[in-house]
Structures are given as structure tokens and as C-alpha cells.
Design an enzyme around this catalytic site. Structure first.
Site, mmCIF file in Angstrom:
data_model
loop_
_atom_site.group_PDB
_atom_site.id
_atom_site.type_symbol
_atom_site.label_atom_id
_atom_site.label_comp_id
_atom_site.label_asym_id
_atom_site.label_seq_id
_atom_site.Cartn_x
_atom_site.Cartn_y
_atom_site.Cartn_z
ATOM 1 N N HIS A 192 0.802 -1.225 0.000
ATOM 2 C CA HIS A 192 0.000 0.000 0.000
ATOM 3 C C HIS A 192 0.838 1.280 0.000
ATOM 4 O O HIS A 192 0.448 2.275 -0.582
ATOM 5 C CB HIS A 192 -0.955 0.005 1.200
ATOM 6 C CG HIS A 192 -0.263 0.039 2.534
ATOM 7 N ND1 HIS A 192 0.287 -1.082 3.101
ATOM 8 C CD2 HIS A 192 -0.033 1.064 3.401
ATOM 9 C CE1 HIS A 192 0.809 -0.757 4.269
ATOM 10 N NE2 HIS A 192 0.644 0.534 4.480
ATOM 11 N N ASP A 193 1.986 1.261 0.662
ATOM 12 C CA ASP A 193 2.814 2.473 0.768
ATOM 13 C C ASP A 193 4.131 2.353 0.011
ATOM 14 O O ASP A 193 5.121 2.994 0.379
ATOM 15 C CB ASP A 193 3.104 2.785 2.250
ATOM 16 C CG ASP A 193 2.049 3.695 2.867
ATOM 17 O OD1 ASP A 193 1.286 4.332 2.107
ATOM 18 O OD2 ASP A 193 1.981 3.763 4.111
ATOM 19 N N LYS A 196 6.439 5.308 -0.825
ATOM 20 C CA LYS A 196 7.293 6.004 0.148
ATOM 21 C C LYS A 196 8.776 5.770 -0.105
ATOM 22 O O LYS A 196 9.619 6.467 0.472
ATOM 23 C CB LYS A 196 6.940 5.562 1.577
ATOM 24 C CG LYS A 196 5.665 6.192 2.108
ATOM 25 C CD LYS A 196 5.451 5.837 3.569
ATOM 26 C CE LYS A 196 4.205 6.480 4.136
ATOM 27 N NZ LYS A 196 3.985 6.127 5.563
ATOM 28 N N HIS A 221 3.658 10.316 -2.367
ATOM 29 C CA HIS A 221 3.992 8.886 -2.406
ATOM 30 C C HIS A 221 2.896 8.067 -3.092
ATOM 31 O O HIS A 221 3.159 6.982 -3.620
ATOM 32 C CB HIS A 221 4.256 8.350 -0.986
ATOM 33 C CG HIS A 221 3.023 7.997 -0.213
ATOM 34 N ND1 HIS A 221 2.314 8.921 0.520
ATOM 35 C CD2 HIS A 221 2.369 6.816 -0.049
ATOM 36 C CE1 HIS A 221 1.286 8.325 1.110
ATOM 37 N NE2 HIS A 221 1.291 7.045 0.781
ATOM 38 N N HIS A 246 -6.250 4.733 -0.686
ATOM 39 C CA HIS A 246 -6.434 4.473 0.749
ATOM 40 C C HIS A 246 -6.288 5.726 1.606
ATOM 41 O O HIS A 246 -6.526 5.672 2.818
ATOM 42 C CB HIS A 246 -5.507 3.351 1.241
ATOM 43 C CG HIS A 246 -4.063 3.710 1.362
ATOM 44 N ND1 HIS A 246 -3.205 3.757 0.297
ATOM 45 C CD2 HIS A 246 -3.307 4.030 2.454
ATOM 46 C CE1 HIS A 246 -1.992 4.077 0.715
ATOM 47 N NE2 HIS A 246 -2.038 4.249 2.020
ATOM 48 N N HIS A 247 -5.945 6.859 0.985
ATOM 49 C CA HIS A 247 -5.938 8.130 1.720
ATOM 50 C C HIS A 247 -7.136 9.002 1.351
ATOM 51 O O HIS A 247 -7.222 10.149 1.793
ATOM 52 C CB HIS A 247 -4.640 8.894 1.460
ATOM 53 C CG HIS A 247 -3.439 8.284 2.114
ATOM 54 N ND1 HIS A 247 -3.278 8.237 3.473
ATOM 55 C CD2 HIS A 247 -2.349 7.678 1.576
ATOM 56 C CE1 HIS A 247 -2.128 7.625 3.758
ATOM 57 N NE2 HIS A 247 -1.550 7.281 2.633
ATOM 58 N N ASP A 275 -5.703 0.528 8.517
ATOM 59 C CA ASP A 275 -4.483 1.345 8.548
ATOM 60 C C ASP A 275 -4.574 2.411 9.628
ATOM 61 O O ASP A 275 -3.606 2.659 10.361
ATOM 62 C CB ASP A 275 -4.279 1.985 7.176
ATOM 63 C CG ASP A 275 -2.854 2.501 6.981
ATOM 64 O OD1 ASP A 275 -1.910 1.859 7.487
ATOM 65 O OD2 ASP A 275 -2.696 3.533 6.306
#
Length: 328
Positions: A192-193, A196, A221, A246-247, A275
Site C-alpha cells: 500500500h505504501d 514512500k 507517495h 487508501h488516503h 491502517d
């Protein structure tokens, strides 16, 4: 039992065709066949879930609302634990394409099948399925290793990705069982990240709050992650949805696209709840973890604004079940 004996599940509603196929199977030498027979879609699914079979032979036209193609799709969606060969009386290109798209290893025309052809088809189906299973496991291991390496930057145990993935999979089984059956979902949660990797350590590891320019760099990111997975076609579905969404927030005030409500992919809405909970209940570079009860209360507070209220409701039930299980 000899190592070269295979367990065959035959799904055939016509007894005469069953007997013909049974006769062909008795002539197999390598692998020798041990046959189980069921007549319909539901019985086939029950048998495949209850017992182990090395290959499944499925009649194209089953007597019922679901045909052989429907059964193949269901077996593949159920974890693809068994290679499937379609048996049909119609040797047309359209049937071949339909079978392949559904996930069949091969298809055979009943009146044209000899024991030698059937033997070779079964052997190749088993071999190709085993090779695909090994490849997927290798792929899964690689993705997990990559996710852990990324997490080590701001989580000294590297455990964040594994924690949220396990919990998000549990929640998905509650909210959307069909979605949980997609093997790509686990990769999506783990990565998911991934974007980054392109954000400087001075921002990712900063002890205090980010200033506006740093916040913008951090938010970037999402686009970086999207660019990374775009290079891997296999990761360009659910993985892309979760990385890019997801943000987002239920009320439309999230980023990067300001999606609102059910316009946000369900997979991303599920992950956002997990999360948020994990972020609150584990130490971060900029703050200490809060107690579980406080984190759950915070999820309830932001349900309907930041998070999907229905998903939050299911998560609270799941959290209560896990608490009882851990106390037992």
C-alpha cells in the site's frame, strides 16, 4: 499408494458419458486414476472443498442453471487449488476461448478423446498447475520481502505491512467475501505504501509534525506508488486501487482525487480503517501508541467523515471477536 496415482473429480450429469470417461480413465498408466463422480455444480464445489483432487474434469453442459464454465470460474475463484479440464461435445474456437478465459487448463472434445490424449492432458494440467502454484508462492514471498524492507525505514520491526495485511484480510472476509478470494488482494495490502520509497528519510522519519511543503512531498507517495506498480501488469488492479485510494476520505476531503463515499474502491475503504487503527495503536516516529479502547472510540468518531461507517461497524465487531479469542 503409488506416487503416480492421481485423484480425479469428474463432474458429469449424464451417466452414459460418465461411464465412457470412466472406461478411458481405467486405461491410464501414468498417472493412474482414482475416480470420484458428481453430477452438478453444487456437489462439485462441495467435493472440491471437502477432499483433495489432483485434477477436475468438467462437462460443459451441466444440467442446471450453472454450466461447466460457471463451475470453472467458481473453482478458480475459490483459491485455484485444482487444475480443471473442460469436456465438451462442441469443439469450437469460442468454447476454447471461453474455457481459457474462465481458467481451465485445457479442453477436450468428448468424441475425439482417447485414453492416451486424456492421460497426456491430465499430466500436463497437473504439471502446469504445480508450476504456476510455485511461481505464485515465489512471487508472494518476494512481495512480502519488499514490503518488509520498505517498512524497516520507519518501523524498526518491519512488521506494519504484515500486521495490517492480516487484519485487513480478516475484515475483508467479513465485509466482502468475494473480494477476499482474489489472490491479488494480499499483495495490494502489503504494497500500500510502496511509493514512500521515493520520499526522503528526513520527511518519513521526522519526529514532529510536517510543514506544508513536507506534507505535499509525503502525499506524493501515492503517485509514486502508482507509477511503480504500473510497470507490473499483474499489480495493476486491486494493488493500484489501494495505493491510489487508501488516503481518500468518506466525506470527499481526502487525497489525491477527492473521491467521496462509494466512489472510493471498497478495497481501499476496508484498508483505510485497518491502517488508521494500526497507526493509532503502534508507536510512530512522531508519537506514542494509544490504548486499544481509545483507538476504537476514535474510529467511531470519524465514521461517516473520514471512514466508511459500514466498514467501521464491521471492524468493531471483528475487534470484539478478536479480543474475546485472545482472552480465552
Amino acid at each position: 499408494m503409488p506416487e503416480n496415482r492421481c485423484h480425479v473429480l469428474l463432474v458429469e450429469d449424464d451417466e452414459e458419458d460418465y461411464l465412457l470417461t470412466k472406461d478411458l480413465l481405467t486405461e491410464l498408466h501414468d498417472p493412474r486414476a482414482e475416480l470420484s463422480w458428481v453430477r452438478d455444480y453444487r456437489a462439485a464445489l462441495d467435493a472440491a472443498r471437502r477432499d483433495h483432487y489432483d485434477v477436475c474434469l468438467v462437462d460443459y453442459r451441466l444440467g442446471g442453471p450453472q454450466d461447466g464454465i460457471d463451475l470453472i470460474r467458481a473453482l478458480v475463484a475459490d483459491g485455484h487449488q485444482i487444475p480443471v479440464v473442460l469436456l465438451t461435445g462442441e469443439g469450437t474456437h469460442s468454447v476454447d476461448v471461453e474455457a481459457a478465459q474462465a481458467g481451465a487448463s485445457d479442453f477436450l472434445v468428448k468424441g475425439e478423446v482417447s485414453s492416451a490424449v486424456l492421460e497426456r492432458t491430465i499430466r500436463y494440467a497437473m504439471q502446469s498447475h504445480a508450476a504456476l502454484r510455485d511461481l505464485k508462492e515465489s512471487y508472494r514471498t518476494t512481495v512480502r520481502a519488499l514490503a518488509t524492507a520498505l517498512e524497516l525505514r520507519d518501523d524498526e520491526t518491519g512488521a506494519h505491512a504484515a500486521r495490517v495485511t492480516e487484519l485487513a484480510m480478516r475484515l475483508t472476509h467479513r465485509v466482502a467475501p468475494g473480494l477476499a478470494a482474489d489472490p491479488e488482494l494480499e499483495y495490494a495490502f502489503l504494497l500500500h505504501d510502496i511509493g514512500k520509497i521515493g520520499v526522503p528519510d528526513s520527511i518519513v522519519l521526522k519526529q514532529g509534525p510536517l510543514d506544508p511543503s513536507e506534507t505535499e512531498r509525503m502525499r506524493h507517495h501515492v503517485q509514486l506508488g502508482e507509477q511503480i506498480v504500473a510497470q507490473v501488469p499483474y499489480l495493476n488492479g486491486l494493488v493500484r486501487d489501494i495505493i491510489t485510494s487508501h488516503h481518500e476520505r468518506w466525506d470527499g476531503t481526502g487525497y489525491p482525487r477527492g473521491l467521496q463515499g462509494e466512489d472510493i474502491p471498497l478495497s481501499a475503504r476496508i484498508f483505510a480503517v485497518v491502517d488508521a487503527y494500526d497507526a493509532m495503536t503502534n508507536d510512530r516516529p512522531y508519537r506514542k501508541a494509544m490504548p486499544t479502547h481509545q483507538a476504537l472510540a476514535e474510529l467511531q468518531r470519524v465514521a461517516g467523515t473520514q471512514l466508511d461507517p459500514n466498514v467501521v461497524r464491521e471492524f468493531l465487531v471483528l475487534a470484539s471477536e478478536l479480543k474475546r479469542a485472545n482472552a480465552a
